[in-house]
Design a protein around this motif. Structure first.
Motif, PDB file in Angstrom:
ATOM      1  N   LEU A  50       0.941  -1.270   0.274  1.00 26.80           N
ATOM      2  CA  LEU A  50      -0.112   0.221  -0.206  1.00 26.80           C
ATOM      3  C   LEU A  50       0.840   1.173  -0.153  1.00 26.80           C
ATOM      4  CD1 LEU A  50      -2.593   1.173  -0.102  1.00 26.80           C
ATOM      5  CD2 LEU A  50      -2.839   0.872   2.482  1.00 26.80           C
ATOM      6  N   ILE A  51       1.967   1.229   1.139  1.00 26.54           N
ATOM      7  CA  ILE A  51       3.049   2.163   0.484  1.00 26.54           C
ATOM      8  C   ILE A  51       3.242   2.735  -0.692  1.00 26.54           C
ATOM      9  CG2 ILE A  51       4.936   3.503   2.190  1.00 26.54           C
ATOM     10  CD1 ILE A  51       3.776   1.864   4.918  1.00 26.54           C
ATOM     11  N   ARG A  52       4.193   1.724  -0.930  1.00 32.69           N
ATOM     12  CA  ARG A  52       4.783   1.501  -2.156  1.00 32.69           C
ATOM     13  C   ARG A  52       3.861   2.176  -3.313  1.00 32.69           C
ATOM     14  NH1 ARG A  52       6.191  -4.213  -2.206  1.00 32.69           N
ATOM     15  NH2 ARG A  52       8.350  -3.669  -0.861  1.00 32.69           N
ATOM     16  N   SER A  53       2.216   1.833  -3.673  1.00 36.82           N
ATOM     17  CA  SER A  53       1.707   2.043  -4.745  1.00 36.82           C
ATOM     18  C   SER A  53       1.197   3.509  -4.038  1.00 36.82           C
ATOM     19  CB  SER A  53       0.201   1.436  -4.636  1.00 36.82           C
ATOM     20  OG  SER A  53      -0.094   1.082  -3.412  1.00 36.82           O
ATOM     21  N   GLU A  54       0.882   4.346  -3.250  1.00 39.73           N
ATOM     22  CA  GLU A  54       0.886   5.126  -3.067  1.00 39.73           C
ATOM     23  C   GLU A  54       1.798   6.558  -2.808  1.00 39.73           C
ATOM     24  OE1 GLU A  54      -0.169   5.341   1.467  1.00 39.73           O
ATOM     25  OE2 GLU A  54      -2.768   5.081   1.028  1.00 39.73           O
ATOM     26  N   LEU A  55       2.810   5.997  -3.105  1.00 45.05           N
ATOM     27  CA  LEU A  55       4.344   6.284  -3.035  1.00 45.05           C
ATOM     28  C   LEU A  55       4.694   6.756  -5.107  1.00 45.05           C
ATOM     29  CD1 LEU A  55       6.646   5.241  -0.856  1.00 45.05           C
ATOM     30  CD2 LEU A  55       5.475   7.356  -1.080  1.00 45.05           C
ATOM     31  N   ALA A  56       4.137   6.198  -5.490  1.00 44.74           N
ATOM     32  CA  ALA A  56       4.254   5.610  -6.835  1.00 44.74           C
ATOM     33  C   ALA A  56       4.161   6.329  -7.842  1.00 44.74           C
ATOM     34  CB  ALA A  56       3.987   4.200  -7.119  1.00 44.74           C
ATOM     35  N   ASN A  57       2.172   6.330  -6.745  1.00 41.76           N
ATOM     36  CA  ASN A  57       1.487   7.419  -7.310  1.00 41.76           C
ATOM     37  C   ASN A  57       1.085   8.491  -6.709  1.00 41.76           C
ATOM     38  OD1 ASN A  57       0.337   5.437  -8.931  1.00 41.76           O
ATOM     39  ND2 ASN A  57      -1.051   3.807  -8.377  1.00 41.76           N
TER      40      ASN A  57
END
Length: 63
Positions: free
Chosen positions: A17-24
């Motif tokens: 979740l954190i990775r996807s939030e940072l990526a987007n």
């Protein structure tokens, strides 16, 4: 043993979740962006109308 598996799954999901939030980060929806744009346009319209009223020396009544 189930607790350890659950905590590993939770940790994995949190990391994803954190990775996807940072990526987007730059593609996040901005719900108030349109509202701000409309408010800016309305304030600009009001300023233009006031400027035109001063330019043409328009008398108007309050009320």
């Amino acid at each position: 043993m189930k607790y350890v598996q659950d905590s590993k799954l939770t940790d994995t999901l949190e990391r994803e979740l954190i990775r996807s939030e940072l990526a987007n980060e730059f593609e996040q929806p901005r719900p108030f962006a349109a509202l701000r744009q409309v408010a800016t346009q309305l304030l600009g319209l009001a300023a233009d109308l006031k400027a035109a009223a001063r330019r043409y020396d328009v008398q108007y009544a309050n009320g």
